[in-house]
Design a protein around this motif. Structure first.
Motif, PDB file in Angstrom:
ATOM      1  N   ASP A   1       0.819  -1.207   0.000  1.00  0.00           N
ATOM      2  CA  ASP A   1       0.000   0.000   0.000  1.00  0.00           C
ATOM      3  C   ASP A   1       0.852   1.256   0.000  1.00  0.00           C
ATOM      4  OD1 ASP A   1       0.489  -1.133   2.662  1.00  0.00           O
ATOM      5  OD2 ASP A   1      -0.448   0.680   3.408  1.00  0.00           O
TER       6      ASP A   1
ATOM      7  N   LYS B   1       0.835   3.975  -2.999  1.00  0.00           N
ATOM      8  CA  LYS B   1       0.598   5.402  -2.777  1.00  0.00           C
ATOM      9  C   LYS B   1       1.731   6.221  -3.361  1.00  0.00           C
ATOM     10  CE  LYS B   1      -0.696   8.798   0.715  1.00  0.00           C
ATOM     11  NZ  LYS B   1      -1.118   9.003   2.120  1.00  0.00           N
TER      12      LYS B   1
ATOM     13  N   LEU C   1      -5.084  -3.098   1.599  1.00  0.00           N
ATOM     14  CA  LEU C   1      -3.682  -3.487   1.722  1.00  0.00           C
ATOM     15  C   LEU C   1      -3.058  -2.871   2.970  1.00  0.00           C
ATOM     16  CD1 LEU C   1      -2.370  -3.234  -1.962  1.00  0.00           C
ATOM     17  CD2 LEU C   1      -3.177  -5.242  -0.726  1.00  0.00           C
ATOM     18  N   ASN C   2      -3.653  -1.775   3.433  1.00  0.00           N
ATOM     19  CA  ASN C   2      -3.178  -1.106   4.639  1.00  0.00           C
ATOM     20  C   ASN C   2      -3.710  -1.781   5.902  1.00  0.00           C
ATOM     21  OD1 ASN C   2      -1.640   0.896   5.906  1.00  0.00           O
ATOM     22  ND2 ASN C   2      -3.380   2.285   6.064  1.00  0.00           N
TER      23      ASN C   2
ATOM     24  N   ARG D   1      -6.376  -0.007  -1.842  1.00  0.00           N
ATOM     25  CA  ARG D   1      -5.211   0.496  -1.111  1.00  0.00           C
ATOM     26  C   ARG D   1      -5.438   0.437   0.397  1.00  0.00           C
ATOM     27  NH1 ARG D   1      -3.748   6.516  -2.250  1.00  0.00           N
ATOM     28  NH2 ARG D   1      -5.046   6.897  -0.431  1.00  0.00           N
ATOM     29  N   GLU D   2      -6.648   0.794   0.839  1.00  0.00           N
ATOM     30  CA  GLU D   2      -6.951   0.733   2.270  1.00  0.00           C
ATOM     31  C   GLU D   2      -6.988  -0.715   2.756  1.00  0.00           C
ATOM     32  OE1 GLU D   2      -6.904   3.242   4.112  1.00  0.00           O
ATOM     33  OE2 GLU D   2      -6.991   4.846   2.626  1.00  0.00           O
TER      34      GLU D   2
ATOM     35  N   ARG E   1      -0.180  -8.134  -0.754  1.00  0.00           N
ATOM     36  CA  ARG E   1       0.450  -7.317   0.294  1.00  0.00           C
ATOM     37  C   ARG E   1       1.954  -7.609   0.420  1.00  0.00           C
ATOM     38  NH1 ARG E   1      -1.857  -6.279   6.422  1.00  0.00           N
ATOM     39  NH2 ARG E   1      -0.845  -4.293   6.710  1.00  0.00           N
TER      40      ARG E   1
END
Length: 210
Positions: A100, A104, A167-168, A164-165, A210
């Motif tokens: 992530d 970004k 993966l976070n 993305r969130e 991830r």
């Protein structure tokens, strides 16, 4: 005032750990190829350095930024640099190699991304590559990033944000709060993402990307 960039290889280092700053500075100066123009331990001190260089008529070629600056986020500084000093090239130098963060970084069009686990020669390679006008991603992260970019190409802009969130490590409720969506909407988007990426749920998606 001038927005001109130094003609020589120059950079500033931003990290909240003084020992890392001094270690990098000593290492680079020992190589006699890069001039360290300044050190900063926070976003505000980095901004002050940049504004001073701008006023004096010579900006550094590169800024190297740690993602975690105490309670601050290095990406916020990267965005400030991109918006106010677009000629400066940006390298994220961090302990984080999670997908992530790399994603970004790519979305913000960061010039280079390298982890603190990398060797000294790869760090120099990253600097020289970015200085030459090319992007650089640490070797061991390239294959994973190619997989993520392939996934992103299949998703809509909103789905990319949710991906993305995920993966976070955020839950659907946390994602809904972050993106100002209902929990149900996030669940619907998540199901679509699983289908598009041929994953049977969150666990498989995280294992794969991830």
């Amino acid at each position: 005032m001038s927005n001109e960039i130094d003609s020589e290889k120059s950079l500033i280092l931003v990290d909240d750990h003084e020992m890392i700053l001094l270690g990098l500075k000593n290492f680079l100066e020992s190589k006699n190829s890069w001039k360290v123009r300044g050190l900063a331990k926070s976003i505000e001190s980095a901004k002050s350095l940049l504004q001073g260089f701008f006023a004096d008529g010579g900006l550094p070629q590169i800024i190297v930024i740690d993602i975690e600056l105490g309670e601050e986020n290095g990406f916020d500084l990267a965005l400030y640099v991109r918006e106010n000093f677009p000629a400066i090239k940006i390298i994220m130098y961090t302990m984080h190699d999670e997908s992530d963060y790399v994603l970004k970084s790519r979305q913000l069009k960061i010039d280079g991304y390298i982890s603190k686990a990398s060797g000294s020669e790869e760090f120099l390679k990253c600097l020289d590559t970015v200085y030459s006008g090319k992007e650089y991603l640490e070797g061991r992260l390239v294959e994973r990033q190619e997989l993520i970019e392939e996934a992103v190409s299949l998703l809509t802009k909103r789905e990319v944000l949710i991906f993305r969130e995920m993966l976070n490590g955020k839950s659907n409720m946390e994602i809904s709060q972050t993106l100002n969506l209902t929990k149900h909407s996030v669940e619907v988007y998540a199901t679509t993402i699983y289908e598009k990426l041929f994953c049977n749920g969150r666990a498989e998606l995280l294992k794969k990307y991830r």
